[in-house]
Motif scaffolding. Structure first.
Motif, PDB file in Angstrom:
ATOM      1  N   ASP A   1       0.777  -1.438   0.059  1.00 36.70           N
ATOM      2  CA  ASP A   1       0.077  -0.104   0.087  1.00 36.70           C
ATOM      3  C   ASP A   1       0.755   1.186  -0.144  1.00 36.70           C
ATOM      4  OD1 ASP A   1      -2.269  -1.624   0.137  1.00 36.70           O
ATOM      5  OD2 ASP A   1      -2.384  -1.804   2.152  1.00 36.70           O
ATOM      6  N   SER A   2       1.979   1.332  -0.651  1.00 39.30           N
ATOM      7  CA  SER A   2       2.797   2.513  -0.657  1.00 39.30           C
ATOM      8  C   SER A   2       3.792   2.213  -1.892  1.00 39.30           C
ATOM      9  CB  SER A   2       3.545   2.284   0.582  1.00 39.30           C
ATOM     10  OG  SER A   2       4.612   3.574   0.663  1.00 39.30           O
TER      11      SER A   2
ATOM     12  N   VAL B   1      -3.764   9.222  -2.069  1.00 39.66           N
ATOM     13  CA  VAL B   1      -2.400   8.865  -1.641  1.00 39.66           C
ATOM     14  C   VAL B   1      -2.086  10.214  -0.547  1.00 39.66           C
ATOM     15  CG1 VAL B   1      -1.619   7.567  -3.440  1.00 39.66           C
ATOM     16  CG2 VAL B   1      -1.055  10.021  -3.574  1.00 39.66           C
TER      17      VAL B   1
ATOM     18  N   SER C   1       1.700  11.596   1.560  1.00 42.96           N
ATOM     19  CA  SER C   1       3.206  11.589   1.234  1.00 42.96           C
ATOM     20  C   SER C   1       4.064  11.457   2.458  1.00 42.96           C
ATOM     21  CB  SER C   1       3.478  12.842   0.323  1.00 42.96           C
ATOM     22  OG  SER C   1       3.452  13.874   0.911  1.00 42.96           O
TER      23      SER C   1
ATOM     24  N   PHE D   1       7.797   8.751  -0.288  1.00 43.71           N
ATOM     25  CA  PHE D   1       6.834   7.839  -0.488  1.00 43.71           C
ATOM     26  C   PHE D   1       5.411   8.357  -0.567  1.00 43.71           C
ATOM     27  CE2 PHE D   1      10.198   5.511   0.892  1.00 43.71           C
ATOM     28  CZ  PHE D   1      10.259   4.126   0.351  1.00 43.71           C
TER      29      PHE D   1
ATOM     30  N   ASP E   1       1.931   6.624   0.343  1.00 40.55           N
ATOM     31  CA  ASP E   1       0.956   5.951   0.985  1.00 40.55           C
ATOM     32  C   ASP E   1      -0.331   5.931   0.596  1.00 40.55           C
ATOM     33  OD1 ASP E   1       3.198   5.086   2.198  1.00 40.55           O
ATOM     34  OD2 ASP E   1       2.738   6.787   3.759  1.00 40.55           O
TER      35      ASP E   1
END
Length: 144
Positions: free
Chosen positions: A83-84, A113, A115, A123, A125
């Motif tokens: 999930d990332s 998402v 960050s 990333f 997420d």
């Protein structure tokens, strides 16, 4: 995460492997992943949010993108990400790739998402809404 000091996630896929993956998920001409250009700043969240284009998230390209980014993240040399996915990948053949800026901007705008930084690596997420979106994307791919 395995890191080269520059904040890049190394993946066990070559640029060619990722190109094939993008063709498998999306048959359109504008692939949702690109080679990092010198002017790009994919490790800075402000860069992703700058110069926005208005894009929805319900296109085949956006659904393919989320599947592809998550699939690439599963091949991280330092272990699987669930999930990332990172804002920048280093391929096994030393080619540097990033997700499509417009796609990420639309995912951020729709709150699919969020960050975060881990060291110098940015990333993205999936939110709960993003997880549901990814599931719908996967189901639509399986029905093709």
């Amino acid at each position: 995460m395995e890191d080269d000091g520059g904040g890049l996630m190394r993946v066990d896929l070559s640029n060619r492997d990722i190109t094939k993956l993008s063709e498998r998920f999306y048959d359109g001409s504008s692939k949702p992943i690109t080679i990092v250009k010198p002017k790009d700043k994919p490790l800075e969240i402000a860069w992703w949010q700058s110069h926005p284009k208005k894009e929805g998230v319900n296109s085949a390209r956006h659904h393919a993108a989320i599947k592809m980014y998550l699939e690439i993240a599963l091949s991280a040399k330092s272990g699987r990400l669930l999930d990332s996915f990172p804002a920048q990948f280093e391929c096994s053949d030393r080619v540097y790739l990033r997700p499509d800026k417009g796609v990420i901007k639309s995912f951020l705008d729709k709150r699919l998402v969020t960050s975060r930084l881990i060291g110098s690596q940015l990333f993205f997420d999936l939110t709960e809404t993003g997880k549901a979106y990814a599931l719908i994307s996967a189901e639509s791919y399986l029905k093709r």
